[in-house]
Scaffold this motif. Sequence first.
Motif, PDB file in Angstrom:
ATOM      1  N   ALA A 242       0.844  -1.189   0.000  1.00 29.56           N
ATOM      2  CA  ALA A 242       0.000   0.000   0.000  1.00 29.56           C
ATOM      3  C   ALA A 242       0.882   1.243   0.000  1.00 29.56           C
ATOM      4  N   ASP A 243       0.464   2.260  -0.716  1.00 26.17           N
ATOM      5  CA  ASP A 243       1.210   3.517  -0.712  1.00 26.17           C
ATOM      6  C   ASP A 243       0.977   4.290   0.575  1.00 26.17           C
ATOM      7  N   ILE A 244      -0.252   4.222   1.077  1.00 25.30           N
ATOM      8  CA  ILE A 244      -0.600   4.842   2.354  1.00 25.30           C
ATOM      9  C   ILE A 244      -1.317   3.784   3.186  1.00 25.30           C
ATOM     10  N   LEU A 245      -0.805   3.535   4.381  1.00 31.44           N
ATOM     11  CA  LEU A 245      -1.321   2.476   5.239  1.00 31.44           C
ATOM     12  C   LEU A 245      -1.714   3.075   6.585  1.00 31.44           C
ATOM     13  N   CYS A 246      -3.003   2.965   6.924  1.00 30.10           N
ATOM     14  CA  CYS A 246      -3.514   3.479   8.193  1.00 30.10           C
ATOM     15  C   CYS A 246      -3.847   2.304   9.113  1.00 30.10           C
ATOM     16  N   LEU A 247      -3.276   2.315  10.304  1.00 31.00           N
ATOM     17  CA  LEU A 247      -3.499   1.229  11.253  1.00 31.00           C
ATOM     18  C   LEU A 247      -4.164   1.756  12.518  1.00 31.00           C
ATOM     19  N   GLN A 248      -5.007   0.924  13.098  1.00 30.07           N
ATOM     20  CA  GLN A 248      -5.577   1.190  14.407  1.00 30.07           C
ATOM     21  C   GLN A 248      -5.199   0.035  15.348  1.00 30.07           C
TER      22      GLN A 248
ATOM     23  N   ASN B  38      -9.825   6.285  22.726  1.00 31.89           N
ATOM     24  CA  ASN B  38      -9.966   6.290  21.272  1.00 31.89           C
ATOM     25  C   ASN B  38      -9.494   7.623  20.697  1.00 31.89           C
ATOM     26  N   VAL B  39      -9.093   7.602  19.424  1.00 34.62           N
ATOM     27  CA  VAL B  39      -8.421   8.778  18.890  1.00 34.62           C
ATOM     28  C   VAL B  39      -8.607   8.884  17.381  1.00 34.62           C
ATOM     29  N   SER B  40      -8.623  10.120  16.886  1.00 38.68           N
ATOM     30  CA  SER B  40      -8.578  10.423  15.454  1.00 38.68           C
ATOM     31  C   SER B  40      -7.493  11.466  15.239  1.00 38.68           C
ATOM     32  N   ALA B  41      -6.809  11.370  14.111  1.00 38.80           N
ATOM     33  CA  ALA B  41      -5.747  12.332  13.812  1.00 38.80           C
ATOM     34  C   ALA B  41      -5.667  12.562  12.315  1.00 38.80           C
ATOM     35  N   ALA B  42      -5.260  13.781  11.959  1.00 41.80           N
ATOM     36  CA  ALA B  42      -5.085  14.157  10.557  1.00 41.80           C
ATOM     37  C   ALA B  42      -3.590  14.264  10.262  1.00 41.80           C
ATOM     38  N   PHE B  43      -3.125  13.473   9.315  1.00 43.97           N
ATOM     39  CA  PHE B  43      -1.722  13.477   8.908  1.00 43.97           C
ATOM     40  C   PHE B  43      -1.620  14.212   7.571  1.00 43.97           C
ATOM     41  N   HIS B  44      -0.713  15.174   7.488  1.00 43.65           N
ATOM     42  CA  HIS B  44      -0.525  15.936   6.259  1.00 43.65           C
ATOM     43  C   HIS B  44       0.610  15.285   5.471  1.00 43.65           C
ATOM     44  N   VAL B  45       0.259  14.751   4.307  1.00 43.83           N
ATOM     45  CA  VAL B  45       1.187  13.958   3.505  1.00 43.83           C
ATOM     46  C   VAL B  45       1.483  14.691   2.194  1.00 43.83           C
ATOM     47  N   LYS B  46       2.752  14.841   1.886  1.00 42.75           N
ATOM     48  CA  LYS B  46       3.165  15.507   0.650  1.00 42.75           C
ATOM     49  C   LYS B  46       3.152  14.507  -0.491  1.00 42.75           C
ATOM     50  N   LEU B  47       2.248  14.709  -1.439  1.00 43.26           N
ATOM     51  CA  LEU B  47       2.111  13.807  -2.575  1.00 43.26           C
ATOM     52  C   LEU B  47       2.301  14.633  -3.848  1.00 43.26           C
ATOM     53  N   GLY B  48       3.504  14.575  -4.406  1.00 40.60           N
ATOM     54  CA  GLY B  48       3.804  15.408  -5.572  1.00 40.60           C
ATOM     55  C   GLY B  48       3.769  16.874  -5.191  1.00 40.60           C
ATOM     56  N   ASN B  49       3.000  17.657  -5.957  1.00 38.20           N
ATOM     57  CA  ASN B  49       2.867  19.081  -5.673  1.00 38.20           C
ATOM     58  C   ASN B  49       1.722  19.387  -4.724  1.00 38.20           C
ATOM     59  N   ASP B  50       1.038  18.358  -4.281  1.00 38.13           N
ATOM     60  CA  ASP B  50      -0.148  18.532  -3.440  1.00 38.13           C
ATOM     61  C   ASP B  50       0.136  18.015  -2.034  1.00 38.13           C
ATOM     62  N   THR B  51      -0.626  18.512  -1.083  1.00 40.09           N
ATOM     63  CA  THR B  51      -0.591  17.991   0.286  1.00 40.09           C
ATOM     64  C   THR B  51      -1.945  17.368   0.580  1.00 40.09           C
ATOM     65  N   VAL B  52      -1.932  16.085   0.885  1.00 38.32           N
ATOM     66  CA  VAL B  52      -3.163  15.334   1.152  1.00 38.32           C
ATOM     67  C   VAL B  52      -3.331  15.180   2.653  1.00 38.32           C
ATOM     68  N   ILE B  53      -4.528  15.457   3.140  1.00 42.36           N
ATOM     69  CA  ILE B  53      -4.841  15.247   4.551  1.00 42.36           C
ATOM     70  C   ILE B  53      -5.403  13.837   4.702  1.00 42.36           C
ATOM     71  N   VAL B  54      -4.691  12.999   5.428  1.00 37.34           N
ATOM     72  CA  VAL B  54      -5.123  11.620   5.670  1.00 37.34           C
ATOM     73  C   VAL B  54      -5.640  11.535   7.107  1.00 37.34           C
TER      74      VAL B  54
END
Length: 360
Positions: free
Chosen positions: A133-139, A195-211
């Motif tokens: 996976a390019d982006i992997l989110c685990l709990q 329990n928790v939620s978080a937003a990770f800011h990921v640099k993908l090319g010229n864009d920043t994706v919020i995961v």
Amino acid sequence: MIRQLKRLTVQLVAGANVATVILMFLVGYSDRINPVSHPILATVGLIFPVFLVLNLGFLVFWLIFKWRYALISFIGYIICYGPVRTYFPVNVSREAPQGCIKVMSFNVWLFACWTVEEGKPNPIVDYLATQDADILCLQESQMATTDGQRYLDSVMSKHYLYADTVQKNRGDVIALYSKYPILRHEQIRYESRGNVSAAFHVKLGNDTVIVINNHLESVGLSPEDKSQFKEMMKGQLKGETSKQESRRLIDKLAEAARKRAPQADAVARYIRAHRGRSIICCGDFNDSPISYARRVVARELTDCYVATANGAGISYHHNGFYVRIDNLMCSDDWVPYNCEVDDKFGFSDHYPISCWLKKR
């Protein structure tokens, strides 16, 4: 006399079918009910598949014995199209084109480390390494032993240059592994002991994706509770205490839904505050497809499973409690392909959910 008896039978069955359709409609749209105000009513979405199957039974009956009355069942599915598609989507599969990224979300159940012999490879860690996976989110991604953590780090570092974790008050650990740079993260604040939620800011090319990685409030049912819930759904709870047990289980589910609603609202507010940004939202919502939590989070996003997958997509499978509680969603600047729940890998109490995403 026989003719009158047949007519009466048809009328009774038709009446039962109409009642089923009405209940299916009410239950199907119960995700509009805020659990804070009406916690018990907000949990009835769990029984939606019961009415889905009952209406199908009526449809088969009418097609065999009185096909004109099948219109009742058909109308039922039409007026409940939204919840039926949410719970059991049907889509034409499309091959993911070049340029897609693969996103996976997985509650790894503390890597089931109690099932792994000391010094042996962890099958969940090895599985993650093979998925690419390019982006992997685990709990629930914390390891209980130092050796286990060392093995996790050694394996994942070979596949991911970037990793980040967030923990809430010594509670759950959520993790993000990425083939793209993780710039920063911010916790989405809401009330919860662990329990928790978080937003990770990921640099993908010229864009920043919020995961956004989520692990919303757990149901809190013991293995015995889940077994009793399964029996309750089948009408098999016996004895003088059956009503008390049913009430106790419903109260537990309702209390969890009441706690989960403000958490889902907080995630939805964060998404609205970042409208226009590229967003991927996933995780363990601990609630059924017909639920307030899933609906409010998905309101401004595309539910990748509903948009591209087929079937119920059961992602939780432990102790007879079978429901899709894991989700993967994206903003409108992404096109999802081939979202699926991998029900062939059963080392965790959850199955992983993954999807291919293509930038528009």
